[in-house]
Design an enzyme around this catalytic site. Structure first.
Site, PDB file in Angstrom:
ATOM      1  N   GLY A  14       0.838  -1.508   0.178  1.00  0.00           N
ATOM      2  CA  GLY A  14       0.095  -0.066   0.067  1.00  0.00           C
ATOM      3  C   GLY A  14       0.856   1.137   0.017  1.00  0.00           C
ATOM      4  O   GLY A  14       2.046   1.276   0.108  1.00  0.00           O
ATOM      5  N   GLY A  92      -2.139   1.413  11.847  1.00  0.00           N
ATOM      6  CA  GLY A  92      -2.958   2.436  11.639  1.00  0.00           C
ATOM      7  C   GLY A  92      -4.202   1.903  10.817  1.00  0.00           C
ATOM      8  O   GLY A  92      -4.751   2.894  10.014  1.00  0.00           O
ATOM      9  N   ALA A 116      -3.783   4.217  15.895  1.00  0.00           N
ATOM     10  CA  ALA A 116      -3.974   5.545  15.990  1.00  0.00           C
ATOM     11  C   ALA A 116      -4.648   5.901  14.457  1.00  0.00           C
ATOM     12  O   ALA A 116      -4.209   5.394  13.473  1.00  0.00           O
ATOM     13  CB  ALA A 116      -2.632   6.352  16.138  1.00  0.00           C
ATOM     14  N   ASN A 118      -4.097   8.649  13.096  1.00  0.00           N
ATOM     15  CA  ASN A 118      -3.168   9.798  12.591  1.00  0.00           C
ATOM     16  C   ASN A 118      -1.680   9.811  13.445  1.00  0.00           C
ATOM     17  O   ASN A 118      -1.693   9.719  14.421  1.00  0.00           O
ATOM     18  CB  ASN A 118      -3.785  11.204  12.751  1.00  0.00           C
ATOM     19  N   PHE A 119      -0.858   9.386  12.658  1.00  0.00           N
ATOM     20  CA  PHE A 119       0.489   9.189  13.154  1.00  0.00           C
ATOM     21  C   PHE A 119       1.396  10.319  13.221  1.00  0.00           C
ATOM     22  O   PHE A 119       2.494  10.466  13.460  1.00  0.00           O
ATOM     23  CB  PHE A 119       1.284   8.049  12.534  1.00  0.00           C
ATOM     24  N   HIS A 148      -9.729  18.284   3.395  1.00  0.00           N
ATOM     25  CA  HIS A 148      -8.839  17.489   2.649  1.00  0.00           C
ATOM     26  C   HIS A 148      -9.106  17.453   1.196  1.00  0.00           C
ATOM     27  O   HIS A 148     -10.062  18.265   0.943  1.00  0.00           O
ATOM     28  CB  HIS A 148      -9.270  15.897   3.365  1.00  0.00           C
ATOM     29  N   LYS A 152     -11.183  12.348  -0.499  1.00  0.00           N
ATOM     30  CA  LYS A 152     -11.577  11.485   0.497  1.00  0.00           C
ATOM     31  C   LYS A 152     -13.007  11.715   0.932  1.00  0.00           C
ATOM     32  O   LYS A 152     -13.682  12.621   0.685  1.00  0.00           O
ATOM     33  CB  LYS A 152     -10.887  12.430   1.896  1.00  0.00           C
ATOM     34  N   GLY A 158     -11.324  10.815  10.664  1.00  0.00           N
ATOM     35  CA  GLY A 158     -10.934  10.160  11.841  1.00  0.00           C
ATOM     36  C   GLY A 158     -10.452  10.979  12.576  1.00  0.00           C
ATOM     37  O   GLY A 158     -10.373  11.046  13.930  1.00  0.00           O
ATOM     38  N   THR A 159      -9.261  11.848  12.188  1.00  0.00           N
ATOM     39  CA  THR A 159      -8.586  12.881  13.093  1.00  0.00           C
ATOM     40  C   THR A 159      -9.164  13.745  13.711  1.00  0.00           C
ATOM     41  O   THR A 159      -9.273  14.208  14.703  1.00  0.00           O
ATOM     42  CB  THR A 159      -7.579  13.504  12.302  1.00  0.00           C
TER      43      THR A 159
END
Length: 244
Positions: A14, A92, A116, A118-119, A148, A152, A158-159
């Site tokens: 990915g 993630g 998470a 978002n990392f 975004h 999307k 999600g964040t």
């Protein structure tokens, strides 16, 4: 100098998996010992890294931490592998079922884990600031605006929801707005508004590599920690005994 942390990349085919492999090559404190994709690989070794198909997961080399950006159908296998090997897990993968989330919580009694949405390390700091602002500003309006790219589909992101949960945990009642425009990687504005004054906390992502870089940072800091479920913010600094 201590030995590099041995990393298994799960979901290697990915976009995130490819970014993880590329950025890990630039770090002397990490060694990718295996890369796993859903289907059988066309090449068994790429840039010195052995590749495995999802059905070959049990044959991967010894690793300290797995970084998983795959699909929900592949999550159970990598979690079970980490438990068997006593290795840490950084994930993630989105769209996990409630049963998978419960399994992750249960695994945290035996291995260190991080999940998470978002990392980005900056977003981890933003979440902490939002939590503190909400606690110190009771009764203020709280609005979260996320922007975004047009591809999307989910909204709010999600964040944004994670930031809202941080505010709600301190008594705020967050409201959300979503924008989809052009090729925006990701922007999150959290606004607290009182009578006659306003505070804005903003994070802007300039490129997608920040998410892979953050996951590698978390993986390096997570390896060797006590079993527990950690947040990204818990791993911004080294472990207290890291230099002992």
């Amino acid at each position: 100098m201590s030995a590099p942390v041995r990393v298994l990349v799960h979901g290697a085919s990915g976009r995130m998996g490819q970014a993880l492999l590329r950025l890990a090559r630039e770090r002397a404190d990490l060694q990718v010992v295996g890369a796993v994709s859903g289907s059988a690989p066309r090449q068994r070794v790429v840039d010195g890294v052995p590749y495995f198909g999802g059905s070959e997961l049990g044959g991967v080399p010894t690793f300290d931490v797995a970084i998983d950006f795959s699909l929900p159908q592949g999550f159970d296998a990598v979690l079970a592998l980490c438990e068997r090997r006593g290795a840490a897990l950084v994930s993630g993968t989105t769209g996990l079922s409630s049963a998978q989330c419960e399994a992750l919580d249960a695994a945290a009694a035996r291995i260190p884990v991080v999940w998470a949405s978002n990392f980005s390390l900056g977003v981890a700091v933003l979440e902490d600031l939002v939590r503190r602002a909400a606690a110190l500003l009771p009764g203020w309006d709280c609005d979260i605006v996320e922007s975004h790219h047009t591809r999307k589909l989910d909204a709010p992101s999600g964040t944004a929801l994670t930031l809202g949960e941080a505010a709600a945990g301190q008594g705020a009642q967050p409201r959300y707005a979503s924008l989809r425009a052009g090729d925006i990687v990701g922007e999150h504005l959290v606004q607290f508004t009182g009578v006659g004054e306003r505070i804005e906390l903003v994070h802007r992502a300039g490129n997608r590599d920040i998410f892979a870089a953050g996951a590698l940072h978390v993986a390096q800091r997570l390896a060797g920690r006590a079993p527990q479920r950690y947040a990204v913010a818990d791993l911004l600094a080294p472990a207290p005994d890291a230099t002992g």
